[in-house]
Structures are given as C-alpha cells and as structure tokens.
Design a protein around this motif. Sequence first.
Motif, mmCIF file in Angstrom:
data_model
loop_
_atom_site.group_PDB
_atom_site.id
_atom_site.type_symbol
_atom_site.label_atom_id
_atom_site.label_comp_id
_atom_site.label_asym_id
_atom_site.label_seq_id
_atom_site.Cartn_x
_atom_site.Cartn_y
_atom_site.Cartn_z
ATOM 1 N N UNK A 1 35.491 63.209 60.923
ATOM 2 C CA UNK A 1 34.790 63.494 59.856
ATOM 3 C C UNK A 1 35.383 63.847 58.668
ATOM 4 N N UNK A 2 36.532 64.728 59.047
ATOM 5 C CA UNK A 2 37.476 65.300 57.865
ATOM 6 C C UNK A 2 37.978 64.026 57.149
ATOM 7 N N UNK A 3 38.560 63.289 58.239
ATOM 8 C CA UNK A 3 39.517 62.156 57.265
ATOM 9 C C UNK A 3 38.493 61.070 56.528
ATOM 10 N N UNK A 4 37.511 61.099 57.066
ATOM 11 C CA UNK A 4 36.379 60.191 56.426
ATOM 12 C C UNK A 4 35.908 61.033 55.035
ATOM 13 N N UNK A 5 35.701 62.265 54.927
ATOM 14 C CA UNK A 5 35.212 62.869 53.944
ATOM 15 C C UNK A 5 36.397 63.178 52.850
ATOM 16 N N UNK A 6 37.566 62.880 53.433
ATOM 17 C CA UNK A 6 38.805 62.972 52.578
ATOM 18 C C UNK A 6 38.919 61.769 51.397
ATOM 19 N N UNK A 7 38.074 60.896 51.619
ATOM 20 C CA UNK A 7 38.206 59.692 50.692
ATOM 21 C C UNK A 7 37.181 59.814 49.533
ATOM 22 N N UNK A 8 36.235 60.895 49.656
ATOM 23 C CA UNK A 8 35.069 61.083 48.664
ATOM 24 C C UNK A 8 35.920 61.251 47.495
ATOM 25 N N UNK A 9 35.666 60.837 46.285
ATOM 26 C CA UNK A 9 36.066 60.918 45.205
ATOM 27 C C UNK A 9 37.522 59.997 44.806
ATOM 28 N N UNK A 10 37.760 59.293 45.955
ATOM 29 C CA UNK A 10 38.905 58.225 45.767
ATOM 30 C C UNK A 10 38.518 57.164 45.035
ATOM 31 N N UNK A 11 39.380 56.786 44.097
ATOM 32 C CA UNK A 11 39.025 55.491 43.220
ATOM 33 C C UNK A 11 38.821 53.993 43.943
ATOM 34 N N UNK A 12 37.964 53.235 44.061
ATOM 35 C CA UNK A 12 37.931 51.982 44.658
ATOM 36 C C UNK A 12 38.296 50.765 43.652
ATOM 37 N N UNK A 13 38.223 51.307 42.435
ATOM 38 C CA UNK A 13 38.620 50.108 41.168
ATOM 39 C C UNK A 13 38.816 51.207 40.184
ATOM 40 N N UNK A 14 39.913 50.521 39.285
ATOM 41 C CA UNK A 14 40.052 51.455 38.112
ATOM 42 C C UNK A 14 40.239 50.462 36.809
ATOM 43 N N UNK A 15 39.736 50.738 35.749
ATOM 44 C CA UNK A 15 39.797 50.143 34.578
ATOM 45 C C UNK A 15 39.643 48.643 34.765
ATOM 46 N N UNK A 16 38.676 47.949 35.553
ATOM 47 C CA UNK A 16 38.526 46.544 35.722
ATOM 48 C C UNK A 16 37.976 46.086 34.493
ATOM 49 N N UNK A 17 38.170 44.916 34.069
ATOM 50 C CA UNK A 17 37.524 43.954 33.076
ATOM 51 C C UNK A 17 36.856 43.013 33.728
ATOM 52 N N UNK A 18 35.512 42.989 33.197
ATOM 53 C CA UNK A 18 34.483 41.936 33.670
ATOM 54 C C UNK A 18 34.948 40.683 33.281
ATOM 55 N N UNK A 19 34.980 39.858 34.469
ATOM 56 C CA UNK A 19 35.494 38.413 34.033
ATOM 57 C C UNK A 19 34.852 37.505 33.160
ATOM 58 N N UNK A 20 33.752 37.794 32.611
ATOM 59 C CA UNK A 20 33.083 37.035 31.440
ATOM 60 C C UNK A 20 32.347 38.162 30.773
ATOM 61 N N UNK A 21 32.410 38.017 29.237
ATOM 62 C CA UNK A 21 31.581 38.756 28.384
ATOM 63 C C UNK A 21 29.995 38.627 28.906
ATOM 64 N N UNK A 22 29.257 39.572 28.480
ATOM 65 C CA UNK A 22 27.872 39.411 28.417
ATOM 66 C C UNK A 22 27.534 38.038 27.526
ATOM 67 N N UNK A 23 26.844 37.171 28.155
ATOM 68 C CA UNK A 23 26.414 35.798 27.436
ATOM 69 C C UNK A 23 24.848 35.318 27.895
ATOM 70 N N UNK A 24 24.669 34.462 26.985
ATOM 71 C CA UNK A 24 23.186 33.659 27.015
ATOM 72 C C UNK A 24 23.051 32.984 28.318
ATOM 73 N N UNK A 25 24.217 32.144 28.589
ATOM 74 C CA UNK A 25 23.865 31.090 29.791
ATOM 75 C C UNK A 25 23.543 31.903 31.003
ATOM 76 N N UNK A 26 24.167 32.909 31.197
ATOM 77 C CA UNK A 26 24.207 33.714 32.416
ATOM 78 C C UNK A 26 22.690 34.529 32.226
ATOM 79 N N UNK A 27 22.451 35.071 31.049
ATOM 80 C CA UNK A 27 21.033 35.530 30.950
ATOM 81 C C UNK A 27 20.070 34.470 31.152
ATOM 82 N N UNK A 28 19.974 33.430 30.609
ATOM 83 C CA UNK A 28 18.934 32.523 30.857
ATOM 84 C C UNK A 28 19.048 31.987 32.305
ATOM 85 N N UNK A 29 20.080 31.944 33.239
ATOM 86 C CA UNK A 29 19.786 31.460 34.610
ATOM 87 C C UNK A 29 19.287 32.385 35.309
#
Length: 322
Positions: A28-56
């Motif tokens: 339990x303590x080992x599992x709780x020790x992961x709280x607050x840890x980053x899973x991904x940091x400063x990731x950029x989306x692969x595509x900007x917001x765009x109309x084709x994806x919105x339309x689909x």
Amino acid sequence: MGDDPDNRASRPQPRPQAQPHPRADDLPTRLKSYEGHPAAVSVTGKDPVNLPMIRHWCEALGDSHPAYTGPDAVAPPTMLQAWTMGGLAGHTGRSSSYDELLALLDASGCTSVVATDCEQEYLQPLRPGDEITFDTVIESVSDRKATKLGTGHFVTTRTDVRVGGALVGTHRFRILKYAPVQGKKTPARPRPVVNRDNAGFWEGVAQRRLLIQRCTACATLRFPWLPGCAHCGGPDWDTVEASGEGTVYSYVVMHHPSFPAFDPPYAVVLVELAEGVRMISNVVGTPYDKVRIGMPVRLAFRTYDGDLTLPVFRAADEEAAV
C-alpha cells in the motif's frame, strides 16, 4: 557573540535526511508513493486543433451544431482528450512512473485492467490552429477495493491541457487494476458506471423504460445523457420515453479480443431510434452475419446475472412473430 553569516557558511552543513523507501513488503505504501509522480511532461499534441478532425468527430456522433463549422469554428469540448492522443507510436515525453506503477500492480496479482470512467473540465474553447501541450500526473491510487470483477486498486491520472501556457481543460481518467476472481464464475456482463449525469437513464432501464433527455430551452433530444445541451448550452432538461422503434444505422462484428462475458464473433450495433438519437447496443436473436444496415429493430430488455437489466434490440420481423 553573534553568529557570523560568513563563519556559518564555512561550517560543515548537515546533510538532508534521505526519505526512506517503503519496504518491499509494504505494498500500500509503495503504491501511494507514486501519487504526484508525472506520467508525461510537456508533451506537444501530434496535430494542432483542425477542422478535418472536428468534422469526422461530429459526423461520427451526429452532432450538427453550427459552432463547429465555418470560419469561427470551435472544437467540441468533449474532443479534449483527442488532441492529446499519441496514436500507435505513442508520445515522447512519457516518464517511467506510470509503467512502473502498473508493473508493481501486476506483480501483486492485479494483472487485469478495465477502464471505469473519465471526468473532463473545460476552461476555454479550442480553435483550429491551436497547438496544445499537456502534462499528466498520477493523481491517486486507491486502497485495495473489492469489486465483482475481483479485488484491486483504482488508479486515476490527471491531464492538464494548455495552449500557449494557459490551462484550457483537464481530463481525469480512472482504471481498475484488479486480480480476477478465482474459484468462481466471473460475472457474465461488466456493470455500467452510474454517476450523477446518467443515473436517471439507469433508473428508467430498471423500470424497463428507455428515457431520452430533452433540453427544456430548445427541445433538442440528446443521447447519451449529458449534463448540458450540446445545441444551445442550456443546463435544464426533462425526459421523453422512446417508442422503441429504430433501425440499424451501423454495426461492427467483434472477433478479438475475447472477453469471458461474450462469445465472439458478435455484432455491436449503432441503432438510430425513431426519435432521431442513436445508441450502441446489441441485436439479440439474430446471428451476427444476418445483421444489416437499415434493418428495422424493436426495443427489448434483457436481464443478465439476475440483477443487471440492459436495453437491447430484436429484429422487428422477429418481434412481430413473437
């Protein structure tokens, strides 16, 4: 004699106390020790917001709101997670913490996983051309919980989505990592997640009624149930009861992966109700290879495991013959 700052700086300074690592047997303590840890940091989306994806997206959901088209279009708020997805190749910027946490749960016997629910908060609309960045953190790991699937831990991650450094939305995703029940039959069907937004729908199903939300401001019907109207934004609603008539709008045949509750291959159908909304369900009593687009169907209710009632559909000609 006063304490000389220069003299103080030259003295040996006490070393900071290292934080003790949880004992290997203190899960339990080992599992709780992961709280607050980053899973991904400063990731950029692969595509900007765009109309084709919105339309689909809008075509897939049957959402024709004018706010999502034209030169001043915005993205549907519920697309928030779509802009963060990394596809099959994944994202760079992921940390090892999340994988380590899942590996620790695997080693403890919690080898199965099921998604349970997600929560989203929208702070400002996204527009075509916006470049998003995001950070994901392991927000919480629950104590061990007993569920009908087995005992395990709920793991919640929070993703903060930004544009130009400004927070535009938050996405929380929760899974259950569990040890499958041994020595007795696994429940035939997974249980739906009932929350404050959809509780009225499941109360209707328990009464063998299929209820559809209706906005009291613009009378637009909506399904699945949502906290507000996607057409006018109104928060108030009432319900209408579906007639039960519908047609198969689309379907897929599932071959893999297999799940103990189901016997593949089987058809998953998108039914368009006579009222104009669509819902995902099954056509029972009809072989998967006989399901066709445009097939008339009729609402039915089926109870599984003695306590789980679900809305399903039967071919209309079969229903008429019963």
